[in-house]
Each structure stands twice: as C-alpha cells, then as structure tokens.
Design a protein around this motif. Structure first.
Motif, short mmCIF file in Angstrom:
data_model
loop_
_atom_site.label_atom_id
_atom_site.label_comp_id
_atom_site.label_asym_id
_atom_site.label_seq_id
_atom_site.Cartn_x
_atom_site.Cartn_y
_atom_site.Cartn_z
N GLN A 146 -1.21 -56.19 -16.82
CA GLN A 146 -0.71 -56.41 -15.35
C GLN A 146 -1.42 -54.87 -14.54
OE1 GLN A 146 3.54 -56.21 -13.92
NE2 GLN A 146 2.89 -57.80 -13.27
N LEU A 147 -1.74 -54.16 -14.75
CA LEU A 147 -1.78 -52.35 -14.76
C LEU A 147 -3.47 -53.35 -14.11
CD1 LEU A 147 -2.30 -49.95 -14.27
CD2 LEU A 147 -2.85 -49.79 -16.42
N VAL A 148 -4.30 -53.92 -14.92
CA VAL A 148 -5.24 -53.84 -14.67
C VAL A 148 -6.01 -55.05 -13.82
CG1 VAL A 148 -7.80 -55.12 -15.82
CG2 VAL A 148 -6.53 -53.53 -17.18
N ARG A 149 -4.86 -56.05 -13.69
CA ARG A 149 -4.99 -57.15 -13.01
C ARG A 149 -5.11 -56.79 -10.88
NH1 ARG A 149 -1.74 -61.41 -16.15
NH2 ARG A 149 -3.45 -63.05 -17.13
N ARG A 150 -3.64 -55.42 -11.52
CA ARG A 150 -3.41 -54.78 -10.01
C ARG A 150 -4.14 -53.83 -9.36
NH1 ARG A 150 3.06 -53.67 -9.75
NH2 ARG A 150 4.04 -55.96 -9.66
N ARG A 151 -5.32 -53.93 -9.82
CA ARG A 151 -6.42 -52.74 -9.44
C ARG A 151 -7.44 -53.78 -9.12
NH1 ARG A 151 -5.04 -47.79 -9.25
NH2 ARG A 151 -6.90 -47.53 -8.72
N GLY A 152 -7.37 -55.39 -9.69
CA GLY A 152 -8.93 -56.31 -8.81
C GLY A 152 -9.82 -56.40 -9.99
N LEU A 153 -9.62 -55.47 -11.19
CA LEU A 153 -10.58 -56.15 -12.05
C LEU A 153 -10.24 -57.16 -13.13
CD1 LEU A 153 -9.54 -52.10 -13.46
CD2 LEU A 153 -11.83 -53.10 -12.78
N SER A 154 -11.18 -57.09 -13.96
CA SER A 154 -11.45 -58.69 -14.80
C SER A 154 -11.27 -58.41 -15.78
CB SER A 154 -12.33 -59.83 -14.44
OG SER A 154 -12.82 -61.12 -15.70
N VAL A 155 -10.47 -58.49 -16.45
CA VAL A 155 -10.41 -58.24 -18.33
C VAL A 155 -11.07 -59.44 -19.61
CG1 VAL A 155 -8.28 -59.92 -17.86
CG2 VAL A 155 -7.95 -57.56 -19.45
N VAL A 156 -11.40 -58.90 -20.25
CA VAL A 156 -11.18 -59.52 -21.86
C VAL A 156 -10.54 -58.90 -22.96
CG1 VAL A 156 -12.98 -59.66 -23.51
CG2 VAL A 156 -14.03 -59.43 -20.96
N LEU A 157 -9.90 -59.37 -23.81
CA LEU A 157 -9.27 -59.50 -24.72
C LEU A 157 -9.70 -59.34 -25.73
CD1 LEU A 157 -5.19 -60.64 -24.56
CD2 LEU A 157 -6.45 -57.85 -24.63
N GLU A 158 -9.99 -58.14 -26.42
CA GLU A 158 -11.08 -58.36 -28.36
C GLU A 158 -10.37 -58.68 -28.89
OE1 GLU A 158 -12.74 -53.83 -27.47
OE2 GLU A 158 -13.93 -54.88 -27.44
N GLY A 159 -10.57 -58.97 -29.50
CA GLY A 159 -10.27 -59.26 -31.31
C GLY A 159 -9.69 -59.94 -31.49
N VAL A 160 -9.30 -61.24 -31.05
CA VAL A 160 -8.67 -62.14 -30.95
C VAL A 160 -9.10 -62.87 -32.58
CG1 VAL A 160 -8.32 -64.80 -30.46
CG2 VAL A 160 -8.80 -63.55 -28.70
N GLU A 161 -7.85 -63.12 -33.58
CA GLU A 161 -8.67 -63.60 -34.35
C GLU A 161 -7.78 -65.14 -35.27
OE1 GLU A 161 -7.70 -59.79 -37.50
OE2 GLU A 161 -9.97 -59.54 -36.64
N THR A 162 -6.55 -65.63 -34.52
CA THR A 162 -5.81 -66.25 -35.02
C THR A 162 -5.18 -66.97 -33.87
OG1 THR A 162 -3.22 -65.58 -34.08
CG2 THR A 162 -4.47 -64.58 -36.41
N PRO A 163 -5.49 -68.77 -34.35
CA PRO A 163 -4.35 -68.77 -33.23
C PRO A 163 -2.70 -68.80 -32.29
CG PRO A 163 -4.59 -70.82 -35.50
CD PRO A 163 -4.81 -69.17 -35.91
N GLU A 164 -2.54 -68.52 -33.31
CA GLU A 164 -1.47 -67.32 -32.30
C GLU A 164 -2.04 -67.08 -30.95
OE1 GLU A 164 -1.79 -67.67 -36.27
OE2 GLU A 164 0.07 -69.39 -36.31
#
Ligand code: C2E
Ligand code: MG
Ligand code: MG
Ligand code: MG
Length: 276
Positions: A220-238
C-alpha cells in the motif's frame, strides 16, 4: 583448503564460508581476465505480468566461471569487483550485451540490468547509456536500471545527479531488494524511482497472518506513492495465489521462471504464443 580435502574436492565458492584474502585475490584475477577469456555471461530471469502470465521484462543476472569452469556466485564476485573497480568495465559489457540479446533481438519489451553505485559515481555513465541506446536505436523507456539500497547513495550528490540524468533520458530506475537496506524509506522520498522490487523475505514471511498484513502494508505504501511494484522470490502456488488476491501486477521467482541462458530465454518467449 580444497587441496587438503583430497583430489575430488571441487572448488565451489561457498558464500557461507568466510572469504580469505587469498580467495579475494584469486577472484580479482579472474575478474581481470573475465572479458578477454569469456568467463563472464548473462542469465535472464523473467518478470511476469501476474494477470496475463506474459513476460513483462527480463532481468539480466551476471554469471562468472573460474578458469576451471567453477561457477562463482554474484554474492561473492560482485563485492570484489566493486572493490577493485572491475565492475565498471563488466557493468558496461553487461549493459551492451543485454541490450543486444534481449531488446535488439525483441525477446521482451523491457530489460532490467543491475547497477552498482560504483558505476553511478562515474561521471560519464549516463552518456555511455545514452550512446548505447541511440547506437542500437532503442527506446529509453525499454531499459530499467536496478539499484540496491545496499549503501547510502542518497547522500552522494554525484550519484543523485547521475540518477536524475538517466531519468531525464527516459530510462527507468528501479529500487531493488526494497526493505533490506538501511536507507529504504528516505530513498522512496528523495529519489525518482519508477518501480520498487520488494525483497523476497517479505513474501516468505507472508505465510503467517501477521506477515501477510505487513506485506500488504508495504504494498500500500509503494502504491500510494504512485510507484509500480514487483514481488521477488515467488516459489510456490500459494504465494502466486496471494499475489492474485493482493492484485500485485508483476512478479518474479523460481515458480515463474529461473534465470536461464539467452537461448532458453528465447524459447521461453516463443513458448507463450505457441501454447495458445
Ligand atoms: P538481485 O538483483 O536482487 O537478483 C535476484 C536474485 O535472486 C538472483 O540471484 C536470482 O537468481 C535470485 N532469485 C530469483 N528468484 C528467486 C526465488 O524464487 N527464490 C530464491 N531463493 N532466489 C531467487 P543471483 O543471480 O545470485 O544474484 C544475486 C545478486 O547479485 C543480485 O540480486 C544483484 O544484486 C547482484 N547482481 C547480479 N548480477 C549483477 C550485475 O550484472 N551487476 C551488479 N551490479 N549486480 C549484479
Ligand atoms: Mg536485481
Ligand atoms: Mg532483487
Ligand atoms: Mg538481491
């Protein structure tokens, strides 16, 4: 030493082992010869559009082999390259090679390349990048440079000037490994980033309700600053399901694709439309 372990001992550089001065010197020698002797290469890991599954970008990751073919991980050789200054020529080589292999070849609409603060302190760096893009006739917005909040570059006026010059050219600047450095939050305020890559430890910790709440707060913090986002380290279907629930636009990780050779990256790209 490896010798003392007998003749079968392979010399794998274990990042958990304390590095001796000798090993440091050996790596410095390898780095010196890397470009002339083809010891360095690039692997590419996809950054995936969560909604469509398509490759949004490839991140270039440097690979180094010792003269005997032993892989030396970036966590070991990058700090040495920064200390000796070898990162300057290696970094330029990586940028040129990645632009050719990914953007010029049309493998992805976007490419990200990791940058060391040492490169940013070089006054001629923005000009070098501008020259590269015009020489190859590439759109500046197709290139993103990733900066890690490893040390406090925000207080270095040369670095801030370089970042401003690169942004003026239309190049994207991404904040890598967000949440792991010591200056993270103030950086978000003082530097004109395009996108923030949230360090993999936050996704790992999101398996608990408290961890999930914390990650959502960061998002939410990142989005509210108008920045795009990548989540790193996705390893599982969950973890992938969490990303969809939290409407995270972009993700990266072994579950979506490991770093691969340029040839494998090309077939990965072809596999997408062929499967439809
Ligand atoms: P980074 O830029 O944050 O790159 C992500 C690292 O996490 C890569 O390690 C990648 O292989 C790994 N990774 C990706 N997905 C997963 C996952 O799902 N699980 C886990 N456990 N790991 C994952 P790698 O290639 O060993 O690179 C390590 C670091 O070395 C990079 O972190 C970057 O800071 C630095 N580095 C790599 N190439 C370059 C380069 O060309 N220049 C500079 N200056 N630094 C580089
Ligand atoms: Mg990176
Ligand atoms: Mg990262
Ligand atoms: Mg990292």
């Amino acid at each position: 030493s490896a010798k003392a372990n007998g003749r079968n001992a392979t010399q794998v550089y274990d990042p958990k082992m304390p590095q001796t001065e000798n090993e440091d010197r050996n790596i410095a020698i390898v780095l010196d010869q890397a470009l002339d002797h083809d010891l360095v290469s690039l692997a590419y890991q996809p950054i995936v559009d969560v909604a469509t599954g398509e490759v949004h970008a490839f991140e270039a990751l440097m690979r180094l082999r010792g003269p005997e073919g032993t892989p030396i991980p970036p966590s070991v050789f990058i700090p040495v390259a920064e200390r000796t200054g070898a990162i300057v020529s290696l970094g330029r080589w990586a940028l040129r090679t990645a632009c050719t292999q990914i953007l010029k070849a049309g493998l992805a609409p976007k490419l990200s390349v990791n940058l060391s603060a040492v490169q940013l302190r070089e006054a001629s760096f923005p000009l070098f990048v501008a020259g590269l893009l015009s020489e190859m006739n590439l759109a500046p917005s197709s290139l993103a440079l990733e900066i890690t909040e490893g040390f406090d570059i925000a207080s270095d006026p040369c670095v801030l000037e370089a970042i401003a010059a690169l942004r003026n050219l239309g190049i994207e600047i991404w904040l890598d490994d967000f949440g792991t450095g010591y200056a993270g939050l103030s950086w978000l305020q003082s530097i004109d980033f395009t996108l923030v890559k949230i360090d993999q430890r936050f996704l790992q910790a999101s398996a608990t309700p408290e961890g999930e709440r914390f990650l959502k707060d960061i998002l939410q913090l990142v989005r509210r600053r108008g920045l795009s986002v990548v989540l790193e380290g996705v390893e599982t279907p969950e973890q992938m399901a969490f990303l969809e629930r939290a409407e995270v636009p972009l993700a990266q990780g072994y579950y979506l694709g490991r770093p691969v050779s340029v040839d494998a990256a090309a077939s990965l790209k072809r596999a997408v439309p062929a499967a439809e």
